[in-house]
Design a protein around this motif. Structure first.
Motif, mmCIF file in Angstrom:
data_model
loop_
_atom_site.group_PDB
_atom_site.id
_atom_site.type_symbol
_atom_site.label_atom_id
_atom_site.label_comp_id
_atom_site.label_asym_id
_atom_site.label_seq_id
_atom_site.Cartn_x
_atom_site.Cartn_y
_atom_site.Cartn_z
ATOM 1 N N LEU A 225 29.492 48.153 -8.022
ATOM 2 C CA LEU A 225 30.535 48.495 -8.986
ATOM 3 C C LEU A 225 30.065 49.582 -9.938
ATOM 4 O O LEU A 225 30.807 50.500 -10.270
ATOM 5 C CB LEU A 225 30.938 47.244 -9.771
ATOM 6 C CG LEU A 225 31.806 46.255 -8.993
ATOM 7 C CD1 LEU A 225 31.961 44.958 -9.756
ATOM 8 C CD2 LEU A 225 33.178 46.865 -8.719
ATOM 9 N N TRP B 124 32.255 48.734 -15.277
ATOM 10 C CA TRP B 124 32.803 48.006 -14.135
ATOM 11 C C TRP B 124 32.013 46.739 -13.819
ATOM 12 O O TRP B 124 32.482 45.883 -13.081
ATOM 13 C CB TRP B 124 32.846 48.904 -12.891
ATOM 14 C CG TRP B 124 34.024 49.831 -12.876
ATOM 15 C CD1 TRP B 124 34.575 50.453 -13.960
ATOM 16 C CD2 TRP B 124 34.808 50.224 -11.747
ATOM 17 N NE1 TRP B 124 35.632 51.220 -13.579
ATOM 18 C CE2 TRP B 124 35.808 51.117 -12.228
ATOM 19 C CE3 TRP B 124 34.761 49.934 -10.383
ATOM 20 C CZ2 TRP B 124 36.753 51.692 -11.377
ATOM 21 C CZ3 TRP B 124 35.704 50.521 -9.544
ATOM 22 C CH2 TRP B 124 36.693 51.386 -10.036
ATOM 23 N N GLY C 146 32.044 52.926 -10.614
ATOM 24 C CA GLY C 146 32.795 53.160 -11.846
ATOM 25 C C GLY C 146 31.985 53.118 -13.122
ATOM 26 O O GLY C 146 32.534 53.048 -14.210
#
Lengths: 465, 293
Positions: free
Chosen positions: B137, B145, B141
């Motif tokens: 993640l 995230w 992002g």
């Protein structure tokens, strides 16, 4: 095939199936030495142990065969040293007493404490010797008449005054168990990191907050925490709370004299919540198992960790790596305006050995021999040196002790008083709800006063029963 | 028929051992738990008879209701997400011609790993700092995230369900695949001659014909999710603050940690009754919809 023969054969087969299923359960409860395999000596052992009588052959008058079972929980990699000490004591006792056979059985600590031993106590067939916790567990077993009264034995051996504290094993003036070690709870800190940041152990709670902010500003976590298991969170909180309400405050909860919703209790929750809200703890702590907090501390992610001295062995061992020798220990700082004893410490001698009340006289004599060999200064010193467990007996010679351990002993000696953990005072169901409440604080889903109210509700219910 | 097989005693001799073991390890514990449920008892000292108090207490025990809710969430997730997924993957595997054996074993591997291992493995994957999920993640992002998978009460249950699904669907896929491959080829060929396309074949031929297996999966899912213990116990131990508590972990806590064996037994009995009722209802439904070919 003949009809009746077929029936007979199937009946026999099915009967043997049932019998073999029963056989294993028999083996568990009575003679654990089945597994050893040397059948001839075992059978004599068993008959002698179960029915110590004059039926023994007359040509062997010297050695009386006695069997004792010993349940321990030292099965993990981390308790190898402790197991070795125990095995040595057992070997020595067997050597000194020909005919004695002590069968060691190691199982998981939690399984023993919560399930196996409890079930055996209910059924009345505990092992002959076993590890047991003082306090609530023990008093339950004593009430049921399952524990051997050790008072005469330790008086005879003259060791009744040698222990640091037998409080947790004493009920109505009689001693039912002997602690093999003790612990205290406080803050372990990374001396190297403290020196690099120019910090010193705090004396007051406010100093602690400033210190923690400084650590956070340098990008490190002030306190390593693994909050998945409730008891871990209970430790630091317990000390914060004691500073606020004093140990008398905790004792009053059970009688109704004090309430969790009293202002000083709520202030205790609020101060704990302050540590959480300032993000002093490891992120994602609620998902981490206990071993993780020590790992985070040793990895250098966190500057401090609040835990019990049982971790001292780990903090001075191989896993410590570069940190070896630069871990320090201090007592939790004082909190201004609190009602508690501000320089006291949570210390306890509750982990020990207990013995079954259904032993024969011969077995009792051997128990005495075991106690004599296990509870003496030499073994206690060895435990302190090798296993870093705080001795449960007073030692005259402290040479060769690891620096961290002498720091721990120093802190304990300097403490103005010591007290036992809250979950040894309040009812188990309340203890469980405190665990939930603390997790709610850590998860930031509830306010301190709401948590206090909820725990008081549980306390009211428990007090009524 | 051989004379021995006509003798009723032969049958009794074969059945009795099983019956004995069954009563010893199933019937007896159920009865005894029910009796214990009528007492206030810490497991060691004397019991105090309190009638059905333990059972009425269940009805307004918020934690028990919460854990029942979690069991139902567990069940609903398994029924709504897992079973369609199982069906889809099975169809897909049944359509491939090459390396079908490889796919079959690949999906089955998680089933062979013990639940405890799976739980610990996923615990590592979910770790906030170093877990695979968060690393992925973060790579996509950035820091914002990353999620506290097991310590956020809103995510913890879902995290467990994903781990559980990963482990369990393999077994169901093998069941479902066997059923699909068992459908006589003639039916498929007849459908093709009638001009049925892939989607309609799945919808109107395959699905109705594997329905009996779907019901078996349904039954196994319902009874399995109502008694789930190990994966929850190891991954979160019911936490954080009892947000992932299921009936069996709560029973364990009450019975052995809080030393209320009587109340713990009552929870066990409640679980037994709920599971039996649910599977009973499902059984009824499945019997009315038999399919033959």
């Amino acid at each position: 095939m003949n009809k009746s023969l077929a029936v007979a054969v199937t009946t026999l087969m099915s009967a043997s199936l049932v019998l073999s299923a029963c056989g294993s359960s028999n083996g568990n409860s009575n003679n654990t030495d089945n597994a050893n395999g040397n059948a001839s000596t075992n059978t004599t052992n068993d008959t002698a142990a179960n029915a110590p009588s004059n039926t023994e052959p007359a040509n062997e008058p010297v050695a009386k065969d006695v069997t004792l079972s010993l349940r321990h929980t030292q099965i993990k990699e981390t308790s190898k040293v402790r197991l070795k000490i125990l095995q040595d004591v057992v070997a020595k006792t067997e050597q000194e007493n020909p005919g004695l056979k002590i069968n060691l059985e190691g199982i998981d600590e939690v399984v023993n404490r919560d399930q196996k031993l409890k079930a055996e106590m209910a059924a009345g067939n505990p092992p002959d010797m076993f590890e047991v916790f003082g306090g609530a567990d023990l008093s339950l077993y004593v009430k049921a008449g399952r524990m051997l009264d050790l008072t005469p034995i330790i008086e005879e051996l003259g060791i009744q005054d040698k222990f640091a504290s037998l409080d947790e094993f004493t009920i109505d003036g009689n001693v039912y168990g002997l602690p093999f070690g003790g612990y205290s709870e406080g803050v372990f800190y990374n001396k190297k990191m403290f020196a690099d940041m120019g910090l010193a152990p705090p004396k007051t709670f406010d100093e602690l907050l400033t210190l923690a902010d400084a650590i956070k500003a340098k990008g490190k976590t002030p306190f390593a925490l693994a909050a998945k298991d409730a008891w871990v969170n209970g430790m630091l909180w317990n000390t914060v709370m004691e500073r606020h309400v004093g140990i008398k405050g905790f004792e009053g909860l059970v009688t109704g004299e004090t309430k969790w919703t009293d202002p000083d209790f709520v202030a205790g929750f609020a101060d704990y919540a302050k540590l959480v809200d300032n993000d002093y703890f490891t992120k994602g702590a609620l998902g981490l198992a206990y071993a993780e907090q020590g790992a985070k501390f040793l990895k250098g992610d966190a500057a401090m960790v609040f835990t019990g001295t049982w971790d001292a062995n780990r903090f001075t061992g191989d896993e410590a790596g570069d940190l070896r020798g630069s871990v320090g220990y201090f007592s939790f700082p004082s909190i201004a305006g609190g009602k508690g004893d501000q320089t006291s410490i949570n210390a306890s001698y509750s982990n020990g050995f207990g013995f079954s009340s259904n032993l024969t006289d011969d077995q009792k004599a051997m128990v005495k021999a075991f106690i004599k060999n296990f509870f003496n200064e030499a073994i206690q010193k060895r435990t302190l040196l090798e296993d870093k467990v705080l001795p449960s007996m007073k030692l005259s010679d402290l040479s060769g002790v690891d620096p961290l351990i002498s720091e721990v002993l120093q802190v304990m000696a300097n403490a103005s008083s010591s007290w036992k953990a809250f979950d040894a005072i309040v009812q188990p169901s309340v203890g469980a709800d405190v665990g939930v409440g603390l997790q709610e604080l850590i998860g930031k889903v509830k306010k301190p006063d709401a948590v206090a109210k909820q725990i008081q509700a549980s306390q009211d219910k428990a007090n009524k029963q | 028929m051989k004379p021995a097989l006509r003798n009723p005693w032969t049958y009794i001799a074969f059945v009795v051992p099983t019956l004995l073991l069954y009563s010893l390890f199933f019937v007896y514990p159920v009865i005894v738990s029910f009796i214990y449920g009528l007492y206030r008892w810490d497991g060691v000292s004397a019991k105090a008879f309190i009638g059905i108090d333990n059972f009425t207490r269940l009805l307004d025990d918020a934690t028990f209701l919460k854990s029942l809710g979690n069991n139902i969430y567990f069940m609903a997730f398994s029924l709504i997400v897992n079973i369609p997924l199982v069906f889809l993957i099975s169809i897909a595997i049944s359509k491939v011609r090459r390396m079908r054996g490889f796919y079959k074993s690949a999906v089955f591997i998680p089933v062979v790993i013990s639940t405890a291992t799976v739980a610990i493995l996923f615990g590592v994957l979910y770790d906030y700092d170093s877990g695979l999920f968060n690393q992925a993640l973060r790579a996509v992002g950035g820091e914002s995230w990353a999620r506290e998978w097991l310590s956020n009460p809103h995510l913890a249950m879902l995290s467990i369900l994903i781990a559980n699904a990963w482990q369990n669907i393999g077994f169901f896929i093998v069941l479902c695949l066997a059923a699909i491959l068992n459908i006589p080829k003639e039916i498929g060929e007849a459908a093709k001659i009638d001009g049925v396309d892939g989607w309609n074949e799945t919808r109107f031929v395959t699905l109705p014909l594997v329905r009996p297996i779907l019901f078996v999966m349904l039954l196994l899912t319902v009874s399995g999710t109502l008694k789930v213990l190990d994966i929850v116990q190891i991954m979160t131990n019911g936490g954080p603050f009892q947000s992932t508590e299921v009936m069996s972990t709560y029973m364990l806590k009450v019975g052995f940690r809080s030393m209320e064996l009587g109340y713990g037994s009552a929870i066990g009995v409640a679980m037994f009754i709920i599971t039996m009722a649910m599977t009973g209802i499902l059984h009824r439904i499945s019997r009315t919809e038999e399919v033959h070919f």
